[in-house]
Scaffold this active site. Sequence first.
Site: not given
Length: 304
Positions: A22, A113, A116, A119-122, A153
Amino acid sequence: MSLALPEAEAPVRAADLAARAKINLALHVVGRRADGYHLLDSLVAFAEIGDRLALEPAAGEADELELDGPFAAAVPAGADNLVLRALAAAREVASQAHLDLPAARIRLIKRLPPASGIGGGSADAAALLAHVAAWHPALRAPLRQAGLRLGADVPMCFDGVPARVFGIGEAGKPVAVLPAAPTVLVNCGTPVSTPDVFRRLARRDHPPLPPLPVRGFPDVGALATWLAPTRNDLEAAAVELVPAIAEGVADLCEAGALFARMSGSGATVFGLFADDETSARAARDLAERHPGWWVAQTRLSSLS
């Protein structure tokens, strides 16, 4: 009474899911709720790059999570992992509709990463919830609402389309047209705490974004022109914590970006380029200049 679905109709089936990064192309902080949550007005896009989730039915009755990829060691492997929390939330929603959500084995490939601003985990959690919703469209609204409880997010990642996002992130209006702009993402490797960034804000009552073009953005030049007078109201506070963020923005501009800015609460910055050749050269140059940084050449997703 619960209804156990046959495998062909089970809400979680074998699948390979994309959890796209995102990008907050612009982010204005326009207020603050009584409960402390900040109100945002943000233009959100998604990149073609992202994490991936491989799903299959579990061998036993318990959910299983396997972590892989370059950033696997930086995310929790237990019940605190957002994907497992999303699966638990999906199971709760399904149970209210008298559906049994079978145990799943999930292989999460972490390419983005953590902490950061992209929105990686989201995005991982949203991909799982959206997969369940795809098999049971009647559950889409409650699954999206369940995502909001996992993180602000998650709903926008659940929708997965370019949009102007309001509130704390739960409301959005899709963008009519967004170009598949060549993009370079850069992260200096220092995680940024979102609460720490918000605590450093000098003000929380900025003006909203200007109106979006009715017909959207026909090309990257039009998008860059529209973005020029907008802001990321979190950037100055994040730079106080991680000065390398400003260096990343400056490097992208020097490398030929039409526009560059920090995404979300940082520390990832993005640069929009006129063509793939220029963006590829910029990615190579930045990777050589900063060998310890994460640098990724990608494109904005034009899905809308």
